[in-house]
Structures are given as C-alpha cells and as structure tokens.
Design an enzyme around this catalytic site. Structure first.
Site, PDB file in Angstrom:
ATOM      1  CG  ASP A 156       9.420 -40.368  -1.052  1.00 47.61           C
ATOM      2  OD1 ASP A 156       8.322 -39.785  -1.097  1.00 47.61           O
ATOM      3  OD2 ASP A 156      10.343 -40.104  -1.836  1.00 47.61           O
TER       4      ASP A 156
ATOM      5  CD  GLU B 225      13.418 -32.044   0.398  1.00 48.46           C
ATOM      6  OE1 GLU B 225      14.669 -32.074   0.543  1.00 48.46           O
ATOM      7  OE2 GLU B 225      12.791 -32.888  -0.274  1.00 48.46           O
TER       8      GLU B 225
HETATM    9  C1  GLC Z   1      10.199 -36.429  -2.645  1.00 47.37           C
HETATM   10  C2  GLC Z   1       9.014 -36.203  -1.705  1.00 47.37           C
HETATM   11  C3  GLC Z   1       7.762 -35.989  -2.509  1.00 47.37           C
HETATM   12  C4  GLC Z   1       7.986 -34.830  -3.474  1.00 47.37           C
HETATM   13  C5  GLC Z   1       9.255 -34.998  -4.313  1.00 47.37           C
HETATM   14  C6  GLC Z   1       9.628 -33.738  -5.073  1.00 47.37           C
HETATM   15  O1  GLC Z   1      10.057 -37.587  -3.366  1.00 47.37           O
HETATM   16  O2  GLC Z   1       8.851 -37.282  -0.817  1.00 47.37           O
HETATM   17  O3  GLC Z   1       6.664 -35.715  -1.697  1.00 47.37           O
HETATM   18  O4  GLC Z   1       6.890 -34.667  -4.297  1.00 47.37           O
HETATM   19  O5  GLC Z   1      10.342 -35.326  -3.494  1.00 47.37           O
HETATM   20  O6  GLC Z   1       9.726 -32.650  -4.200  1.00 47.37           O
END
Ligand code: GLC
Length: 440
Positions: A168, A410
């Site tokens: 993101d 994460e």
């Molecule tokens: C965030 C991350 C993305 C992922 C999502 C769910 O938006 O940047 O890559 O898929 O979270 O984990």
C-alpha cells in the site's frame, strides 16, 4: 522448539483464522478475503490439508468479474470494517459479479503459483480434477491482464492503485501519487496539521500502533484515488484514458511473468492449450521485463506508463525479477550483489521492503522498510532458481527464527527484528509452515 512444534504453532494460527469458506488475514484488522493472502494461505494449508487449501482458492474464484478480473477483496458482509462494500460499491460496474460484494481492482497475480503448489500436495487424480476445475478461471484472469492492462500490447501491464501491488505505501507509489494526484484538500489538511480530525475515524490504528501503519495523509490519498476509480466504475479503459499515475510496476510484472509460466505448466498437465493470443502476450512479457532495467543506475525500477519516466525509488520489487525467472544469469548476479549490500538490503534480519539507505526507509512503517515473510518466501525461490542456494538458506533460516521468537507477526524490523503490525497474521504462518515442511 523443534521443527514439528513450530509447524504446529503455524497450523494453529491458520486454524484460528479459518472462517470456513476463506481464512482471514488476521483477527480484527483484516476480516475479509484478500486475493494474495488467500494464495499464500492455501500454500501453507496444502501442507496439512490440500482439500481445505483447494476450497480457499475456489472461494476466490467466486468473486471473479465477468471481464475475468479477480478482485483484491471479497467482503465479509457481516463485518463493519471501514474498507467494506460501501466504500467500493462494486455493483456500479456492469462487469461485477452478481450477488457478491467485492473491490474493483486486483492484487499481485500469485494464483497460478498457489494452484500449482496445492496440486503438488494432492494425488495425481485429485490434482487433475482441481486443475481442470480452476483452469478456465485462470485463463480468463491472465487474459484480462493483457486485454485491459496492456493496451498497447507491449508485454508490460499497468497497475492503477498501490493496493494492486499489495504494498500500500511502497515508496515508488507514494512518490508518484504525491507528485501527480495530491488534491488541494489533502494539501490543506497537511498544511494546517488537521490530521487528528481524521485519525478518529481510523480503525487500524486502534489495533496497531500508528507508527507501524500508513500515515494519515497517504491513507487519505489512497482512498481519494480509489474514489476516482469508482467514479469511472472501475472500467480500465476509461481510467487509463486520462490517468496520470498508471505505472509499469516491476513487482507486479515479475509476478505475472512467473505465473504465466506456471499457467503453461498447468495447461501442460491437463493436456490443454493456452490460446494463441495469450501465448504471444506471455512471450512478449518475458522479453519486455528487460525494459524496466535502468542501465544508468544498474537496477530495475518502476516506470510511469504515460510519461515513460523512471520512478527512481528502489524497493523490494526491484529485486523481484529474480522471482520472475525471466532474467539472465548475468542480471541475476547484479541483483544478488545489490541484495548482499549491507548498506541496502543485507541487514541483520533481511530482506527489508525498502533499502535502508533510501530516504523513504522507515524502520517499522508497513511497506516502507520492515521485512515481510511473503517477499522473503518469493526471494528464496528466486535465488534458488539462479543457483544462489546459500543466500536463500540464510533468508529461510532468519525468517523461521523470527517466527520462532515472535510468532506470526505481520512484519519485523529488518535491523533488530522488532515484531510489528498485526498478530497471528495468516500468510506469515502459512509460508513459514511451507518452508518448514519442504524437503532438504
Ligand atoms: C494490507 C496489505 C496487503 C494485504 C492486506 C491483508 O492491505 O498491504 O498486501 O493483502 O493488508 O493482509
């Protein structure tokens, strides 16, 4: 803890996040189904229950759009999470699937890879059955990329929102968006330091420290861009007609190229043909990746699709041509040297999502620096493809150590291993499980 105990811990995370039809990425923060999360999750699940893994992937296909796109999110309608259906309103597009709420963009196309790896854990009959059930959806998905995101048939697809890269707040995108898409109202908020007014509405920073998440101005910008896409009903042609920030992203293209090859392997197993036009696109892509090589700086960069200018902001994607398998051994050696530069990527807990020498590097902030298990997993594979086994082994060992010490977080600081972001994060557990269970 020994390997078996660690594998049990990873399995427990996945089971706890299992919602039946799909597995949530993490409790609280991420209740919906995300495309590349489910792919990585299935790769882990396949190690103990291939049928459950198959279900995870088939449930992604239920959200496939009529034009072939697989959306990056399928919503859990019971959840009132802020990123939900009312933000996206996918029903505005005639291409959206009926009776199901999804986002209107995609995510890195790792689906063929996941299908293949799940198939590897099945008996031959089960594998062929699974491949034949999902093959048409895969063809339509890859076909969509070339039809709607490679308008000039150049072999490099464009990405229209940083959420599509899965990363993101990755620096090349932040740079590009802040230069080309920052609206006056966000500039004013920035100037007058009005962020606290907006912070009240953020759900993520109630669950994870704000210093580990995207900052508010970038977050507002991402939603602003998403609203522009919604206004154009997520129609790629309409969006690209007047877009100032469509990007040939080196991460997304590397992943697509790798997955094109795997899709060919799946077709081969099934004794099926890839349509001729798609075969031509696959070949073109394989060759076109080289266009993202910047001779002057000796590295791969993203490129602005409209102006053709380099976005000279290195990030983990700059190393991902290793994962594509499409580059020469000579290029791979240059990438290895870059990776092993301790002023850039070769930290105590590699591989940082942004080189530590970059002005955009931030120790714990999301995709702006920390080490992620999924990108490590891809690089391990990429390094092995080119014969760089000891470096792959080192990244594998450190990734497993991080999990053993701190659990399925994460992401982690690349400098000192500080665990950050969500707890019990599914893809960290799944990919560690996969690494623990692989032979050798
Ligand atoms: C965030 C991350 C993305 C992922 C999502 C769910 O938006 O940047 O890559 O898929 O979270 O984990």
């Amino acid at each position: 803890m020994n390997k078996t105990q660690l594998a049990e811990l990873a399995k427990a995370v996945l089971k706890n996040n299992d919602l039946g039809l799909w597995t949530r990425p993490a409790p609280g923060l991420y209740p919906h189904q995300w495309l590349w999360d489910s792919c990585f999750i299935a790769i882990g699940q396949a190690r103990y229950d291939p049928n459950r893994a198959k279900k995870e992937l088939m449930s992604l296909v239920r959200g496939q759009w009529r034009n072939g796109m697989i959306p990056h999110m399928i919503f859990d309608e019971k959840s009132n999470n802020f990123t939900g259906p009312h933000v996206w309103q996918s029903h505005l597009s005639p291409a959206a699937p009926p009776g199901i709420e999804t986002s209107g963009i995609t995510q890195p196309p790792v689906l063929a890879e996941a299908v293949w790896r799940v198939g590897e854990q099945m008996s031959k009959d089960e594998r062929l059955k699974f491949f034949s059930e999902i093959f048409a959806a895969l063809l339509r998905y890859h076909g969509w990329f070339y039809r709607e995101r490679d308008l000039h048939s150049e072999g490099l697809v464009v990405t229209i929102h940083p959420w599509e890269t899965g990363m993101d707040n990755t620096p090349p995108w932040i740079d590009e968006l802040t230069h080309n898409a920052m609206p006056l109202w966000i500039k004013i908020i920035h100037k007058l330091k009005l962020y606290p007014l907006f912070d009240i509405f953020r759900q993520d920073t109630r669950l994870v420290p704000a210093s580990e998440r995207i900052n508010t101005s970038i977050s507002l910008l991402l939603f602003h861009v998403q609203r522009r896409l919604r206004r154009k009903q997520y129609d790629s042609l309409e969006i690209l007609r007047r877009s100032h920030f469509s990007i040939n992203d080196v991460f997304v293209n590397s992943i697509l190229i790798r997955n094109n090859r795997i899709l060919e392997d799946i077709a081969h197993e099934l004794d099926e043909e890839i349509p001729a036009d798609l075969r031509i696109s696959f070949k073109k892509s394989h060759e076109a990746l080289e266009e993202l090589w910047c001779e002057e700086d000796n590295q791969y960069y993203c490129r602005n699709f409209v102006t053709r200018e380099w976005i000279k902001s290195p990030y983990i994607g700059s190393l991902m041509p290793l994962y594509s398998g499409a580059i020469s051994k000579q290029r791979a050696k240059v990438l290895l040297k870059t990776l092993k530069d301790d002023l850039r990527y070769w930290t105590k807990y590699p591989v940082p999502s942004v080189p530590i020498s970059s002005p955009s590097y931030h120790h714990l902030r999301y995709w702006q620096g920390p080490t992620w298990i999924n990108t490590n997993w891809m690089l391990i594979d990429g390094l092995r493809q080119y014969g760089f086994f000891s470096e792959a082994e080192k990244i594998k060992r450190i990734s497993i150590d991080l999990f053993a010490q701190h659990g399925a977080r994460e992401y982690f600081s690349a400098i000192d291993g500080t665990p950050s972001g969500a707890k019990d994060f599914s893809w960290s557990a799944a990919l560690i499980l996969d690494l623990l269970k692989e032979k050798g």
